[in-house]
Scaffold this motif. Structure first.
Motif, PDB file in Angstrom:
ATOM      1  N   VAL A 187       0.822  -1.212   0.000  1.00 39.79           N
ATOM      2  CA  VAL A 187       0.000   0.000   0.000  1.00 39.79           C
ATOM      3  C   VAL A 187       0.856   1.263   0.000  1.00 39.79           C
ATOM      4  O   VAL A 187       0.393   2.337  -0.386  1.00 39.79           O
ATOM      5  CB  VAL A 187      -0.945   0.003   1.215  1.00 39.79           C
ATOM      6  CG1 VAL A 187      -1.965  -1.113   1.081  1.00 39.79           C
ATOM      7  CG2 VAL A 187      -0.170  -0.111   2.532  1.00 39.79           C
ATOM      8  N   ASP A 188       2.087   1.127   0.432  1.00 42.39           N
ATOM      9  CA  ASP A 188       2.957   2.294   0.517  1.00 42.39           C
ATOM     10  C   ASP A 188       3.848   2.450  -0.726  1.00 42.39           C
ATOM     11  O   ASP A 188       4.738   3.312  -0.707  1.00 42.39           O
ATOM     12  CB  ASP A 188       3.851   2.203   1.776  1.00 42.39           C
ATOM     13  CG  ASP A 188       3.020   2.246   3.052  1.00 42.39           C
ATOM     14  OD1 ASP A 188       1.939   2.885   3.027  1.00 42.39           O
ATOM     15  OD2 ASP A 188       3.435   1.631   4.037  1.00 42.39           O
ATOM     16  N   GLU A 189       3.609   1.620  -1.712  1.00 47.31           N
ATOM     17  CA  GLU A 189       4.447   1.703  -2.912  1.00 47.31           C
ATOM     18  C   GLU A 189       4.126   2.954  -3.716  1.00 47.31           C
ATOM     19  O   GLU A 189       3.030   3.520  -3.607  1.00 47.31           O
ATOM     20  CB  GLU A 189       4.239   0.458  -3.813  1.00 47.31           C
ATOM     21  CG  GLU A 189       4.950  -0.779  -3.305  1.00 47.31           C
ATOM     22  CD  GLU A 189       4.850  -1.928  -4.296  1.00 47.31           C
ATOM     23  OE1 GLU A 189       5.775  -2.092  -5.109  1.00 47.31           O
ATOM     24  OE2 GLU A 189       3.820  -2.647  -4.257  1.00 47.31           O
ATOM     25  N   ASP A 190       5.110   3.324  -4.543  1.00 48.78           N
ATOM     26  CA  ASP A 190       4.928   4.504  -5.399  1.00 48.78           C
ATOM     27  C   ASP A 190       4.302   4.044  -6.718  1.00 48.78           C
ATOM     28  O   ASP A 190       4.959   3.976  -7.760  1.00 48.78           O
ATOM     29  CB  ASP A 190       6.290   5.170  -5.622  1.00 48.78           C
ATOM     30  CG  ASP A 190       6.138   6.524  -6.311  1.00 48.78           C
ATOM     31  OD1 ASP A 190       4.976   7.014  -6.416  1.00 48.78           O
ATOM     32  OD2 ASP A 190       7.154   7.055  -6.763  1.00 48.78           O
ATOM     33  N   ALA A 219      -2.161  -0.580 -11.615  1.00 45.65           N
ATOM     34  CA  ALA A 219      -1.252   0.249 -10.823  1.00 45.65           C
ATOM     35  C   ALA A 219       0.157  -0.292 -10.986  1.00 45.65           C
ATOM     36  O   ALA A 219       0.415  -1.481 -10.740  1.00 45.65           O
ATOM     37  CB  ALA A 219      -1.662   0.244  -9.350  1.00 45.65           C
ATOM     38  N   VAL A 220       1.069   0.544 -11.450  1.00 40.87           N
ATOM     39  CA  VAL A 220       2.429   0.099 -11.770  1.00 40.87           C
ATOM     40  C   VAL A 220       3.439   0.852 -10.919  1.00 40.87           C
ATOM     41  O   VAL A 220       3.389   2.091 -10.797  1.00 40.87           O
ATOM     42  CB  VAL A 220       2.744   0.335 -13.260  1.00 40.87           C
ATOM     43  CG1 VAL A 220       4.161  -0.096 -13.569  1.00 40.87           C
ATOM     44  CG2 VAL A 220       1.749  -0.410 -14.134  1.00 40.87           C
ATOM     45  N   ASP A 221       4.360   0.115 -10.351  1.00 39.55           N
ATOM     46  CA  ASP A 221       5.509   0.699  -9.676  1.00 39.55           C
ATOM     47  C   ASP A 221       6.707   0.520 -10.612  1.00 39.55           C
ATOM     48  O   ASP A 221       7.212  -0.604 -10.759  1.00 39.55           O
ATOM     49  CB  ASP A 221       5.761  -0.001  -8.343  1.00 39.55           C
ATOM     50  CG  ASP A 221       6.917   0.612  -7.560  1.00 39.55           C
ATOM     51  OD1 ASP A 221       7.624   1.474  -8.134  1.00 39.55           O
ATOM     52  OD2 ASP A 221       7.111   0.218  -6.405  1.00 39.55           O
ATOM     53  N   PRO A 222       7.154   1.568 -11.270  1.00 40.71           N
ATOM     54  CA  PRO A 222       8.240   1.446 -12.241  1.00 40.71           C
ATOM     55  C   PRO A 222       9.504   0.822 -11.667  1.00 40.71           C
ATOM     56  O   PRO A 222      10.268   0.170 -12.388  1.00 40.71           O
ATOM     57  CB  PRO A 222       8.490   2.887 -12.674  1.00 40.71           C
ATOM     58  CG  PRO A 222       7.221   3.603 -12.391  1.00 40.71           C
ATOM     59  CD  PRO A 222       6.668   2.947 -11.157  1.00 40.71           C
ATOM     60  N   ALA A 223       9.726   0.984 -10.399  1.00 36.34           N
ATOM     61  CA  ALA A 223      10.932   0.441  -9.772  1.00 36.34           C
ATOM     62  C   ALA A 223      10.835  -1.066  -9.543  1.00 36.34           C
ATOM     63  O   ALA A 223      11.854  -1.752  -9.356  1.00 36.34           O
ATOM     64  CB  ALA A 223      11.200   1.151  -8.441  1.00 36.34           C
ATOM     65  N   LYS A 224       9.641  -1.617  -9.567  1.00 33.79           N
ATOM     66  CA  LYS A 224       9.450  -3.047  -9.285  1.00 33.79           C
ATOM     67  C   LYS A 224       9.049  -3.853 -10.535  1.00 33.79           C
ATOM     68  O   LYS A 224       9.033  -5.077 -10.487  1.00 33.79           O
ATOM     69  CB  LYS A 224       8.350  -3.221  -8.221  1.00 33.79           C
ATOM     70  CG  LYS A 224       8.610  -2.492  -6.920  1.00 33.79           C
ATOM     71  CD  LYS A 224       9.797  -3.083  -6.200  1.00 33.79           C
ATOM     72  CE  LYS A 224       9.989  -2.375  -4.838  1.00 33.79           C
ATOM     73  NZ  LYS A 224      11.122  -2.932  -4.083  1.00 33.79           N
ATOM     74  N   ALA A 225       8.715  -3.170 -11.601  1.00 32.71           N
ATOM     75  CA  ALA A 225       8.183  -3.858 -12.787  1.00 32.71           C
ATOM     76  C   ALA A 225       9.239  -4.774 -13.425  1.00 32.71           C
ATOM     77  O   ALA A 225      10.422  -4.409 -13.535  1.00 32.71           O
ATOM     78  CB  ALA A 225       7.686  -2.832 -13.796  1.00 32.71           C
ATOM     79  N   LEU A 226       8.780  -5.942 -13.843  1.00 30.87           N
ATOM     80  CA  LEU A 226       9.643  -6.938 -14.514  1.00 30.87           C
ATOM     81  C   LEU A 226       8.813  -7.653 -15.573  1.00 30.87           C
ATOM     82  O   LEU A 226       7.582  -7.731 -15.465  1.00 30.87           O
ATOM     83  CB  LEU A 226      10.174  -7.975 -13.509  1.00 30.87           C
ATOM     84  CG  LEU A 226      11.129  -7.492 -12.408  1.00 30.87           C
ATOM     85  CD1 LEU A 226      11.356  -8.597 -11.388  1.00 30.87           C
ATOM     86  CD2 LEU A 226      12.458  -7.023 -12.993  1.00 30.87           C
TER      87      LEU A 226
END
Length: 241
Positions: A187-190, A219-226
């Motif tokens: 929930v705290d992800e960017d 909802a996408v977190d660019p730092a976690k996307a793979l």
């Protein structure tokens, strides 16, 4: 008196000679007439003999024809053995790698790319499906080059362990899949909302616009996307990231 007897004797001799002569003539005539039918019979039998010989010749020819047919069958059998050569040639083609290498690479015009959510909330992954919409086979290489956000122009990194061992060849109508991670689900992800994103296939610079699944998008977190590689099916373990 002696003269009279002498004449009588001469006449008798002459008569005997004449009788013998007539008898001989008659015998010659009989012999000639009897030999004539024999000759006639021989001549009449010649066509029959010829016909019989011709029939035998035809039969011999028919027999030869049958042999010829058998020869033709043998020849056909030889062609059948040639078929085994074709089979061996087919088995050579079935070795796979050369045939797959000769298959053209899929382009944006060959496939239709769609996205669907995987599992339930929180939705941390989506599955991309690339379906061959052509009438010929094509080879789907590498992984999808994805850009989710205009603010992040770099492609989503790929997961090496998801790379398949063999090239992915899509026959007409066949699909391939790629698992894509969006976030960790915290929930705290960017996270940023995404309603549509771009995909490019390896070797093709054409941009494919893909609509994000769900009424609210993803909802996408660019730092976690793979992203995983294209595979014929999703596999546990290799696609678990």
């Amino acid at each position: 008196m002696n003269t009279s007897r002498h004449r009588s004797a001469l006449l008798a001799v002459a008569g005997t000679a004449l009788a013998l002569s007539l008898t001989a003539c008659q015998s010659d005539s009989d012999a000639t007439s009897s030999s004539a039918p024999t000759t006639s019979a021989t001549v009449a039998s010649s066509p029959a003999a010829a016909a019989s010989t011709a029939d035998k010749g035809t039969a011999a020819s028919d027999g030869t024809g049958s042999t010829g047919s058998a020869g033709a069958k043998t020849s056909a059998g030889s062609k059948g053995s040639g078929g085994s050569t074709g089979t061996s040639a087919g088995s050579t083609g079935a070795t796979g790698e050369q045939a797959k290498a000769s298959t053209p690479v899929c382009t944006a015009g060959d496939v239709r790319v769609t996205a669907a959510r995987q599992d339930g909330p929180p939705y941390t992954h989506i599955v991309l499906t690339a379906k061959n919409t052509t009438g010929h086979s094509c080879r789907l290489t590498g992984f999808p080059h994805i850009q989710f956000l205009e603010s992040h122009k770099q492609d989503v990194p790929s997961v090496a362990k998801s790379k398949p061992a063999a090239p992915v060849v899509l026959t007409p109508g066949a699909p391939a899949y790629a698992l894509v991670k969006l976030s960790d689900g915290g929930v705290d992800e960017d996270n940023e909302p995404v309603s549509a994103f771009s995909v490019m296939l390896e070797g093709d610079s054409t941009v494919i616009a893909v609509t994000a699944p769900g009424s609210d998008g993803i909802a996408v977190d660019p730092a976690k996307a793979l992203t995983g590689y294209w595979t014929p099916e999703l596999r546990n373990g290799a696609d678990d990231f």
